[in-house]
Motif scaffolding. Structure first.
Motif, PDB file in Angstrom:
ATOM      1  N   ALA A 105       0.821  -1.207   0.000  1.00 25.93           N
ATOM      2  CA  ALA A 105       0.000   0.000   0.000  1.00 25.93           C
ATOM      3  C   ALA A 105       0.860   1.264   0.000  1.00 25.93           C
ATOM      4  CB  ALA A 105      -0.932  -0.003   1.216  1.00 25.93           C
ATOM      5  N   PHE A 106       0.648   2.113  -0.993  1.00 28.24           N
ATOM      6  CA  PHE A 106       1.258   3.445  -1.098  1.00 28.24           C
ATOM      7  C   PHE A 106       2.769   3.444  -1.306  1.00 28.24           C
ATOM      8  CE2 PHE A 106      -2.341   3.898   2.023  1.00 28.24           C
ATOM      9  CZ  PHE A 106      -3.266   4.361   1.095  1.00 28.24           C
ATOM     10  N   THR A 107       3.378   2.306  -1.622  1.00 29.51           N
ATOM     11  CA  THR A 107       4.833   2.307  -1.827  1.00 29.51           C
ATOM     12  C   THR A 107       5.241   3.099  -3.071  1.00 29.51           C
ATOM     13  OG1 THR A 107       4.647   0.182  -2.981  1.00 29.51           O
ATOM     14  CG2 THR A 107       5.225   0.117  -0.632  1.00 29.51           C
ATOM     15  N   SER A 108       4.327   3.262  -4.012  1.00 31.59           N
ATOM     16  CA  SER A 108       4.637   4.035  -5.221  1.00 31.59           C
ATOM     17  C   SER A 108       4.110   5.460  -5.134  1.00 31.59           C
ATOM     18  CB  SER A 108       4.043   3.344  -6.457  1.00 31.59           C
ATOM     19  OG  SER A 108       2.628   3.288  -6.357  1.00 31.59           O
ATOM     20  N   GLN A 109       3.547   5.834  -3.978  1.00 35.04           N
ATOM     21  CA  GLN A 109       2.939   7.159  -3.840  1.00 35.04           C
ATOM     22  C   GLN A 109       3.568   8.010  -2.738  1.00 35.04           C
ATOM     23  OE1 GLN A 109      -1.335   6.757  -3.421  1.00 35.04           O
ATOM     24  NE2 GLN A 109      -1.380   4.984  -4.801  1.00 35.04           N
ATOM     25  N   ARG A 110       4.382   7.412  -1.884  1.00 36.92           N
ATOM     26  CA  ARG A 110       4.952   8.146  -0.751  1.00 36.92           C
ATOM     27  C   ARG A 110       6.266   8.831  -1.121  1.00 36.92           C
ATOM     28  NH1 ARG A 110       9.044   7.108   2.689  1.00 36.92           N
ATOM     29  NH2 ARG A 110       8.978   8.084   4.766  1.00 36.92           N
TER      30      ARG A 110
ATOM     31  N   ASN B 126       1.203  12.444  -7.701  1.00 39.32           N
ATOM     32  CA  ASN B 126       2.624  12.788  -7.802  1.00 39.32           C
ATOM     33  C   ASN B 126       3.387  11.833  -8.717  1.00 39.32           C
ATOM     34  OD1 ASN B 126       2.394  14.963  -6.114  1.00 39.32           O
ATOM     35  ND2 ASN B 126       3.201  13.922  -4.298  1.00 39.32           N
ATOM     36  N   ARG B 127       2.799  10.665  -8.979  1.00 38.09           N
ATOM     37  CA  ARG B 127       3.446   9.697  -9.856  1.00 38.09           C
ATOM     38  C   ARG B 127       2.925   9.884 -11.280  1.00 38.09           C
ATOM     39  NH1 ARG B 127       3.379   3.017  -9.559  1.00 38.09           N
ATOM     40  NH2 ARG B 127       5.069   2.731 -11.061  1.00 38.09           N
ATOM     41  N   HIS B 128       3.858  10.027 -12.217  1.00 40.68           N
ATOM     42  CA  HIS B 128       3.506  10.266 -13.619  1.00 40.68           C
ATOM     43  C   HIS B 128       3.918   9.040 -14.439  1.00 40.68           C
ATOM     44  CE1 HIS B 128       2.747  14.461 -12.519  1.00 40.68           C
ATOM     45  NE2 HIS B 128       3.900  14.417 -11.857  1.00 40.68           N
ATOM     46  N   HIS B 129       2.931   8.227 -14.805  1.00 45.17           N
ATOM     47  CA  HIS B 129       3.214   6.983 -15.524  1.00 45.17           C
ATOM     48  C   HIS B 129       3.791   7.234 -16.910  1.00 45.17           C
ATOM     49  CE1 HIS B 129       1.402   4.174 -12.633  1.00 45.17           C
ATOM     50  NE2 HIS B 129       0.469   5.099 -12.432  1.00 45.17           N
ATOM     51  N   ASP B 130       3.395   8.334 -17.549  1.00 46.32           N
ATOM     52  CA  ASP B 130       3.850   8.578 -18.914  1.00 46.32           C
ATOM     53  C   ASP B 130       5.349   8.843 -18.991  1.00 46.32           C
ATOM     54  OD1 ASP B 130       3.431  10.861 -17.461  1.00 46.32           O
ATOM     55  OD2 ASP B 130       2.801  12.090 -19.165  1.00 46.32           O
TER      56      ASP B 130
END
Length: 406
Positions: free
Chosen positions: A340-345, A356-360
């Motif tokens: 949970a939230f490891t790619s958002q913190r 805050n995370r930009h996949h493109d």
């Protein structure tokens, strides 16, 4: 101390008569195993070896040529298979959406089975010394058959190092595959357990599709293992499979089966080499931290349409298994943490924000403190941080969602 397990695979070299004896014995073992499986299914999944033995042993001894020890092995084999399936069902609950469109999970057990477990291939489990033993100074092996024991030579290429006093040989499985005979022997050895003291190195590993693994360690170093070549090769497998499926002929179905086996062998080799690279790079006294990816799916918007579904069959669990036992062998260990939230913190200010995370661009850009980082690297950093919390005594470390600076 912890018990380390391995399986050594010996290629047997029987003559024609010996091969016929092995086939007859393994087919009889298979027949009895299916009878036991049906009995367990019909009697409310009684998995106690003693109860199975009480009801079926005398009947089997009267009608079967298998010796007493082999019949006992049949009972244990079938019971163990049902216990394995029970654990698999327990780990994969039945999921559905209710009238309010909320996901509901229903635990599953053996009662969900619609029919008994089938043993479709001839096989036999052999007990050390009772059913198989090494003779002539380990140059030959003696194996029980329906009539009498028979001696034959074998090939142990690649497994010679396991025939030492440190390893204890256990039950073996006799297997017939593509006209060849193999003996898979379970072996164990006691080794020192992982020591959480003296500041072990922590390695956070973020698994994915674009990168097979992104690694961040406690010294601040990052490793990327590119997955583009893997994706490209998997795309080729998908295209060949689609072409064969459209034909629908008998030869096409046979080719599909061979293709599936080939793909599995290839992916297994990839995971073996990746796990070996990781344990070699970091060595002993290392804590490898992975996300618990049970029931987790991945964003595939940046993948070609032909590969959108490939993540569903991606062998993350296999890599986890290989890394676990390879790490254990060098007094390291693997721990799983909440994804949970490891790619958002943000690792700098602690803000948790999905946008805050930009996949493109594969970038993380914190709008609060302006910290910028590769999004896969950021995931590995947060996983490494959770590993530190685990070492500090937190049993189930996870990231709490903060919407302001911590």
């Amino acid at each position: 101390m912890v018990k380390l397990g391995r399986t050594i695979k010996l290629r047997l070299c029987p003559d024609t008569a010996q091969a016929d004896q092995f086939l007859a014995m393994s087919q009889e073992y298979q027949r009895l195993a299916n009878i036991v499986s049906q009995w367990i299914f019909d009697h409310g999944f009684q998995l106690s070896w003693l109860k199975i033995n009480h009801h079926l042993y005398k009947e089997f001894r009267q009608e079967s040529e298998l010796n007493s020890q082999m019949i006992q092995s049949v009972f244990r084999t079938v019971s163990a298979r049902y216990k394995t399936v029970r654990e698999q069902l327990k780990q994969h609950s039945y999921r559905y959406k209710n009238e309010e469109s909320k996901w509901i999970q229903v635990p599953r057990d053996l009662n969900w089975l619609a029919k008994p477990i089938q043993f479709r291939q001839p096989q036999a489990d052999l007990v050390r010394q009772s059913n198989y033993s090494f003779v002539d100074e380990m140059r030959k092996i003696s194996i029980t058959t329906l009539g009498k024991r028979t001696k034959l030579s074998f090939t142990d290429k690649g497994f010679e190092k396991y025939f030492t006093d440190d390893w204890k040989l256990g039950t073996a499985k006799l297997i017939h595959n593509q006209g060849k005979w193999f003996l898979h022997i379970g072996i164990t050895k006691e080794i020192s357990d992982f020591d959480t003291k003296n500041d072990p190195q922590i390695v956070g590993i973020d698994r994915g599709l674009r990168f097979l693994a992104t690694v961040f360690d406690s010294e601040g170093k990052t490793l990327f293992f590119d997955g583009q070549k893997i994706l490209h090769k998997r795309k080729k497998f998908i295209e060949i499979r689609r072409c064969l499926q459209s034909k629908g002929t008998k030869s096409a179905k046979k080719r599909l089966k061979q293709l599936a086996q080939r793909e599995n062998r290839w992916m297994t080799d990839v995971n073996h080499r990746l796990a070996k690279t990781l344990v070699t790079a970091y060595g002993s006294h290392t804590l490898f931290v992975l996300e618990d990816l049970t029931h987790v799916t991945f964003n595939t918007d940046d993948l070609p349409k032909s590969l959108r579904n490939s993540h569903r069959s991606w062998s993350f669990f296999q890599l986890e298994t290989f890394l676990t036992y390879k790490a254990q062998a060098i007094q390291s260990t693997v721990v799983k943490v909440s994804p949970a939230f490891t790619s958002q913190r943000c690792p700098k200010c602690g803000l948790v924000e999905k946008t805050n995370r930009h996949h493109d661009t594969h970038e993380y850009w914190c709008k609060q403190c302006q910290y910028r980082c590769n999004d896969d690297r950021l995931g590995a950093m947060n996983i490494e941080m959770l590993g530190q919390e685990w070492l500090n005594g937190v049993k189930h470390p996870k990231i709490e969602k903060l919407t302001t600076a911590g």
